[in-house]
Design an enzyme around this catalytic site. Structure first.
Site, PDB file in Angstrom:
ATOM      1  N   THR A   1       0.856  -1.185   0.000  1.00  0.00           N
ATOM      2  CA  THR A   1       0.000   0.000   0.000  1.00  0.00           C
ATOM      3  C   THR A   1       0.889   1.231   0.000  1.00  0.00           C
ATOM      4  O   THR A   1       1.985   1.201   0.568  1.00  0.00           O
ATOM      5  CB  THR A   1      -0.941   0.040   1.223  1.00  0.00           C
TER       6      THR A   1
ATOM      7  N   ASP B   1      -8.217  -3.756   0.811  1.00  0.00           N
ATOM      8  CA  ASP B   1      -9.165  -2.790   0.273  1.00  0.00           C
ATOM      9  C   ASP B   1     -10.125  -2.516   1.412  1.00  0.00           C
ATOM     10  O   ASP B   1     -10.579  -3.437   2.096  1.00  0.00           O
ATOM     11  CB  ASP B   1      -9.899  -3.314  -0.954  1.00  0.00           C
ATOM     12  N   SER B   2     -10.359  -1.257   1.631  1.00  0.00           N
ATOM     13  CA  SER B   2     -11.169  -0.919   2.791  1.00  0.00           C
ATOM     14  C   SER B   2     -12.055   0.264   2.465  1.00  0.00           C
ATOM     15  O   SER B   2     -11.870   0.937   1.450  1.00  0.00           O
ATOM     16  CB  SER B   2     -10.260  -0.601   3.975  1.00  0.00           C
TER      17      SER B   2
ATOM     18  N   ARG C   1      -8.902  -2.901  10.062  1.00  0.00           N
ATOM     19  CA  ARG C   1      -7.668  -3.459   9.498  1.00  0.00           C
ATOM     20  C   ARG C   1      -6.936  -4.280  10.563  1.00  0.00           C
ATOM     21  O   ARG C   1      -6.418  -5.354  10.300  1.00  0.00           O
ATOM     22  CB  ARG C   1      -6.767  -2.338   8.967  1.00  0.00           C
TER      23      ARG C   1
END
Ligand code: IMP
Length: 197
Positions: free
Chosen positions: A9, A71-72, A182
């Site tokens: 990320t 992915d959030s 997360r």
């Protein structure tokens, strides 16, 4: 357990959370910045799962190393789950955290039902594209009417955590990591890895 893993990320806030939680494992952690300027893939998936898998596979191929990608996003009950997979681009193509929060506060201005949840799907891929793991995590809260605190990143300043009884914008990294979507997904991943050792 994997010996090496790249945290796939470019979001420094997410990198910090991953490092804090995976740092104690016997895994050599890497960051994307070590691999030059890899362009970000387009997030075309219709679900968090599709995007997380696609990102993990894309970066694992580009770095030639096992990668974990997430992915959030935020789902608001009164908006039938929006912004959902569009969370990062909620206010349009050149969206910023500030413009996204402004749009969401405006869309929710007259809503009494403020229930919302952060959701995160994590996928781990090998360089050849094999998905090793997929896990998810949730974090329930209320959408605030105004910003509260300026800690965290993204939508943190307008999210009030039901578990912490405080805004994510006021929470320390440690407090957020104890309940965040997360963090819960990462903990699940660690549990799976430890069981398989
Ligand atoms: P992506 O997962 O990088 O595609 O982005 C998801 C969107 O949700 C971005 O706008 C993030 O800022 C936001 N987001 C994801 N996790 C968090 C969080 O822990 N706090 C605040 N915003 C988040």
């Amino acid at each position: 357990m994997l010996r090496q893993l790249c945290i796939a990320t470019k979001n420094p806030g997410k990198v910090a959370e991953f490092k804090e939680m995976l740092g104690k494992l016997p895994i050599e952690l890497h960051e994307l910045s070590e691999f030059g300027d890899i362009p970000e893939p387009e997030e075309t998936g219709k679900t968090f799962s599709q995007n997380a898998r696609m990102k993990a596979q894309y970066y694992a191929k580009a770095t030639n190393m096992p990668c974990v990608a997430d992915d959030s996003g935020l789902e608001c009950e009164a908006l039938n789950g929006a912004p959902g997979v569009l969370t990062a681009r909620y206010s349009g193509e050149n969206a910023t955290d500030a413009s996204n929060m402004e749009k969401l506060l405006s869309d929710m201005k007259f809503c009494i039902r403020r229930n919302c949840r952060f959701r995160c799907v994590l996928a781990v891929s090998l360089p050849e594209g094999k998905i090793l793991n997929e896990v998810d995590g949730f974090c329930e809260g209320l959408l605030l009417h105004d910003k509260l605190g300026d800690g965290g990143f993204g939508y943190d300043p307008i999210f009030w955590s039901k578990e912490l009884h405080m805004g994510f914008g006021e929470a320390t990294q440690e407090e957020k990591n104890s309940v965040s979507h997360r963090a819960k997904a990462i903990r699940r991943l660690v549990q799976i890895w430890k069981r398989r050792r």
